[in-house]
Structure formats: C-alpha cells, structure tokens
Design an enzyme around this catalytic site. Structure first.
Site, PDB file in Angstrom:
ATOM      1  N   MET A 115      -1.273   9.490   0.294  1.00 24.86           N
ATOM      2  CA  MET A 115      -1.787  10.054  -1.009  1.00 24.86           C
ATOM      3  C   MET A 115      -1.091  11.506  -0.909  1.00 24.86           C
ATOM      4  O   MET A 115      -1.388  12.387  -0.457  1.00 24.86           O
ATOM      5  CB  MET A 115      -3.262  10.120  -0.886  1.00 24.86           C
ATOM      6  N   GLN A 173       6.521   8.457   4.705  1.00 23.60           N
ATOM      7  CA  GLN A 173       6.684   7.769   3.491  1.00 23.60           C
ATOM      8  C   GLN A 173       7.812   8.474   2.813  1.00 23.60           C
ATOM      9  O   GLN A 173       7.537   9.802   2.343  1.00 23.60           O
ATOM     10  CB  GLN A 173       5.734   7.631   2.505  1.00 23.60           C
ATOM     11  N   CYS A 210       4.835   4.826  -6.590  1.00 20.55           N
ATOM     12  CA  CYS A 210       4.258   5.806  -7.293  1.00 20.55           C
ATOM     13  C   CYS A 210       4.447   5.977  -8.724  1.00 20.55           C
ATOM     14  O   CYS A 210       5.909   5.767  -9.195  1.00 20.55           O
ATOM     15  CB  CYS A 210       4.635   7.030  -6.460  1.00 20.55           C
ATOM     16  N   GLY A 229      -5.356  -1.087  -2.629  1.00 19.43           N
ATOM     17  CA  GLY A 229      -5.990  -0.817  -4.019  1.00 19.43           C
ATOM     18  C   GLY A 229      -7.423  -1.319  -4.108  1.00 19.43           C
ATOM     19  O   GLY A 229      -7.808  -2.319  -4.106  1.00 19.43           O
TER      20      GLY A 229
END
Length: 338
Positions: free
Chosen positions: A20, A72, A102, A214
């Site tokens: 995030m 990431q 993203c 999700g």
C-alpha cells in the site's frame, strides 16, 4: 494450513499484507511482524527507475526481522525491471513482485501499473526479464481488467502471459480498475468485487498459485476464501485494525482462536525501535502513524489515538509519548464489539 508450493523448491505463505503506497513502509512492516510471524509482508510499490538511481538505503532498507518480505516494483521496461529486481535481491528481499494493478495518475502517466492489463505480452516480457536475472520468486499482482475490458478475456490473457514467462504466483485484486472516470481512491471501492472470477481462474488452473485480494475485512472472510484459492491478501483491514494480524498464525495453523497479544511487550519493542529510528535522525511519528488503530475497540483507544495524532508528531517527540499513549488504554475493560 501449510505454505503452498508452486514451482519446485518455491513455497508461498497463504496470507499476505498488501502493498500500500504511503502505508507499508519499513516501520509499518516491522510493526506488523510483531503481530504475525507467518504473513508475507510487502513494500510499497517502488518504481524501477527509483531503485536504480535513487537512495537505496532510504528506499529499500529494512530490518532483518521483517522477513519474509517482498519488494513490489512498478515499471514497464523489461531491462530496467530486471536491473531493479537484481538490486532488490542484493538488498536481501525474498521475492520480487510486479505491480499490474495500481490505478493512480502517476502510473497512468508512466504507462505501467493497471495500464499493463492492456498489454499482457509486455507484462510477460517484464516477468521473463526479471526471472532471467534473479533466483528468488517473481510474482505479479493485477486487477481483473481495466475500463471496458471483458474480465474473462483480460484476466485469462494476463495470467497466460505471466505463467508462460515463468511467474511463480499471481495475486488478483478482484475488481476492475477504471482508469477513466474514477480516482485512485474511488478505484478501491466503487468497482464491484467479483470473487467468483478469481475462483474460476483458480479452478481452471489448479497447478498454479493464485492469491485473492480486495475487500476482505476479517480473518473469517479470509479463511472462507482459502477454501477456493491458494492465499489471501488483506490491505486496509490489516492496516486500520492491525490487532487482527495476531490471529493470522493461529488461522494458518488451524488453531482457531488468536494467540493473546502481550501488548506491553509489543509497545516496549516498538518504543525501543522508535528510539533507534530517532537516534538515526528519524521522527517518532514515522513509526507511530502506523500504530494508530492498534487498540480498536478497547476502552481508552480514543485517547491513545489522540496522543499519537498530536503529541507524537512534535519535532522532538520521543518514545515516552508512545508509552504515555499506551497508558491511556484500559486492557482490562470489556472490549467494544463494534
């Protein structure tokens, strides 16, 4: 629930905390690791160019206690991604993940992130280039599709491309990304969830490692999904109510009830960690901003949050502020179920 094996010699945890942006930095990951030893932790997305040309200690440094931890990457140039992946492995990361999900304006202008759902062949080339440079697992995190794409066709095409290129795992955020018409924040909530689409992908590819992300708000929901996919990934729920991570290891071990958290020991560990960070030139709030939601539901949690949100942000704030905030929490009082 043991770790799931994919290609020979490669296994993956069945639970992860999602990458995030602006949240899962090194301090957040160190904190989360105190609550779960089994979860896979992710960095924020870091653009390949930044990894290659930027301050590597600032961007990539982490505490050894964070393992298992994945880097990431964002980008769309196979050569640059391969170089960045090699740098990440040299810095000690256990896995390299390519962001294909993203929807921010930043990634759209750079033609990477969710934009790459439109070019599965390019994604495959990126994965193949990274696999050729590093020995650790290379994985991909994607959406169901973007804009007007048919999610049946788009996700199948992306999955086929990355597996043909040698990807070790595919994480799917079970929403489309709308690059036109929705903000990045809106893209986290407005596109409807379609878990069944991910279930179908897994059913059609039983030998592949497929994780689901999700909208998962609790460990009970996560455990239900684990009956249909190989792994689950929690994002905002884990960040906003981090104490739920204390139940992860027991869930994965099939023990049911979470191990009680020794909050006193946890706060002592984090205060010592914050002290080291401050001594190195950092600020208390860099650490404590990730701890705001720790005592969700406890008596005194509001006062705890107030202290961390105000006093911990002062320029000269020290670890004693964290201890003061903790003292406001009444652990003996009955928790608020809400």
């Amino acid at each position: 629930m043991e770790n799931k094996e994919t290609s020979p010699g490669v296994s993956f945890p069945r639970f992860a905390v999602a990458p995030m942006i602006d949240w899962t930095d090194r301090h957040c990951r160190f904190f989360h690791r105190q609550l779960t030893g089994r979860a896979l932790l992710y960095t924020e997305m870091i653009v390949a160019d930044a990894v290659i040309h930027g301050d590597r200690e600032r961007l990539l440094g982490f505490d050894p206690l964070e393992h298992r931890v994945a880097l990431q990457l964002g980008g769309s140039d196979p050569g640059k991604l391969a170089e960045a992946a090699a740098i990440g492995v040299a810095e000690g990361y256990d896995e390299i993940n390519l962001n294909v999900g993203c929807p921010s304006d930043r990634v759209q202008s750079g033609a990477f992130g969710a934009c790459l759902m439109k070019t599965p062949a390019l994604v495959g080339a990126c994965v193949a280039a990274m696999k050729a440079r590093v020995a650790v697992p290379v994985t991909v995190k994607c959406r169901l599709g973007v804009d007007d794409q048919d999610t049946q066709e788009a996700l199948d095409a992306l999955a086929e491309a990355v597996w043909r290129a040698g990807a070790d795992a595919l994480w799917v955020h079970a929403r489309k990304a709308w690059l036109e018409g929705l903000s990045p924040k809106e893209n986290r909530d407005i596109p409807p969830l379609d878990y069944d689409r991910v279930y179908r992908l897994k059913a059609a590819n039983p030998e592949r490692f497929i994780g689901l992300n999700g909208g998962i708000g609790s460990l009970a929901e996560a455990e239900a999904h684990l009956a249909r996919v190989d792994a689950v990934m929690l994002g905002r729920a884990a960040y906003q109510n981090p104490a739920l991570l204390a139940g992860v290891d027991g869930m994965l071990d099939g023990e049911g009830a979470p191990t009680p958290v020794d909050f006193g020991a946890l706060i002592d560990t984090m205060a010592a960690y914050a002290g080291r960070h401050i001594a190195a030139g950092g600020r208390l709030s860099h650490v404590t901003r990730h701890m705001i939601g720790l005592f969700h539901g406890f008596a005194g949690a509001r006062r705890y949050r107030q202290i961390l949100s105000s006093e911990a942000t002062a320029q000269n704030a020290g670890p004693e502020i964290l201890m003061k905030a903790f003292a406001a929490v009444d652990l003996a009082a009955e928790r608020d179920a809400a």
